[in-house]
Design an enzyme around this catalytic site. Structure first.
Site, short mmCIF file in Angstrom:
data_model
loop_
_atom_site.label_atom_id
_atom_site.label_comp_id
_atom_site.label_asym_id
_atom_site.label_seq_id
_atom_site.Cartn_x
_atom_site.Cartn_y
_atom_site.Cartn_z
N ALA A 109 0.82 -1.21 0.00
CA ALA A 109 0.00 0.00 0.00
C ALA A 109 0.85 1.26 0.00
O ALA A 109 1.93 1.30 0.58
CB ALA A 109 -0.91 0.00 1.22
N CYS A 110 0.32 2.29 -0.66
CA CYS A 110 0.94 3.62 -0.63
C CYS A 110 -0.17 4.65 -0.62
O CYS A 110 -1.35 4.31 -0.53
CB CYS A 110 1.90 3.82 -1.79
SG CYS A 110 1.13 3.92 -3.42
N GLY A 111 0.18 5.90 -0.74
CA GLY A 111 -0.81 6.96 -0.70
C GLY A 111 -1.78 6.92 -1.86
O GLY A 111 -2.97 7.15 -1.69
N VAL A 146 -3.27 3.21 1.36
CA VAL A 146 -3.16 2.93 2.79
C VAL A 146 -4.54 2.92 3.45
O VAL A 146 -4.82 2.06 4.29
CB VAL A 146 -2.22 3.96 3.48
CG1 VAL A 146 -2.31 3.86 4.98
CG2 VAL A 146 -0.79 3.76 3.01
N THR A 148 4.49 2.00 1.73
CA THR A 148 5.53 2.97 1.39
C THR A 148 5.18 4.34 1.95
O THR A 148 5.95 5.27 1.82
CB THR A 148 5.73 3.05 -0.13
OG1 THR A 148 4.50 3.40 -0.75
CG2 THR A 148 6.24 1.73 -0.68
#
Length: 94
Positions: free
Chosen positions: A8-10, A41, A57
Site C-alpha cells: 500500500a501507498c498513498g 493505505v 511505502t
C-alpha cells in the site's frame, strides 16, 4: 501455500508498484508463491482477510492485529533493502 501480501501507498500507483515488483521478484527467487494486492493505505482494512504481510511505502501509525507490517521505502530509496528483504523472508518463511 500461497502468501497473501498487501502493498500500500498513498495513491496505489507509483511507489506501491515499485515495492510490489521487488517483493514479487524476491518471492520468486525463494520459491514462495505469492498473491500481491496493491491499494491505498486507507483501503488496507478492505483486503486484510487471510493476509500474511502488509508493506507500506507511506507512513502508517497503527497496527493491523497480528498481521506483520513493514515499511517498504528501502525498495524505493535502495537504502536498507537487504535488511528489509531478510525481514520479509523471515515473516513469509516462518
Amino acid at each position: 501455500m500461497k502468501r497473501k501480501i498487501i502493498v500500500a501507498c498513498g495513491g496505489a500507483v507509483a511507489t506501491s508498484t515499485m515495492a510490489a515488483e521487488e517483493i514479487k521478484e524476491l518471492c520468486q527467487n525463494h520459491n514462495i508463491p505469492v498473491e500481491l494486492i496493491q491499494c491505498r493505505v486507507n483501503e488496507i482494512e478492505t483486503y486484510m482477510d487471510g493476509v500474511h504481510l502488509i508493506c507500506t511505502t507511506a507512513k502508517v501509525d497503527r497496527s493491523f492485529g497480528d498481521i506483520p507490517l513493514v515499511h517498504g521505502m528501502p525498495f524505493i530509496s535502495g537504502i536498507g533493502i537487504e535488511a528489509l528483504q531478510n525481514k520479509i523472508l523471515t515473516i513469509l518463511q516462518g
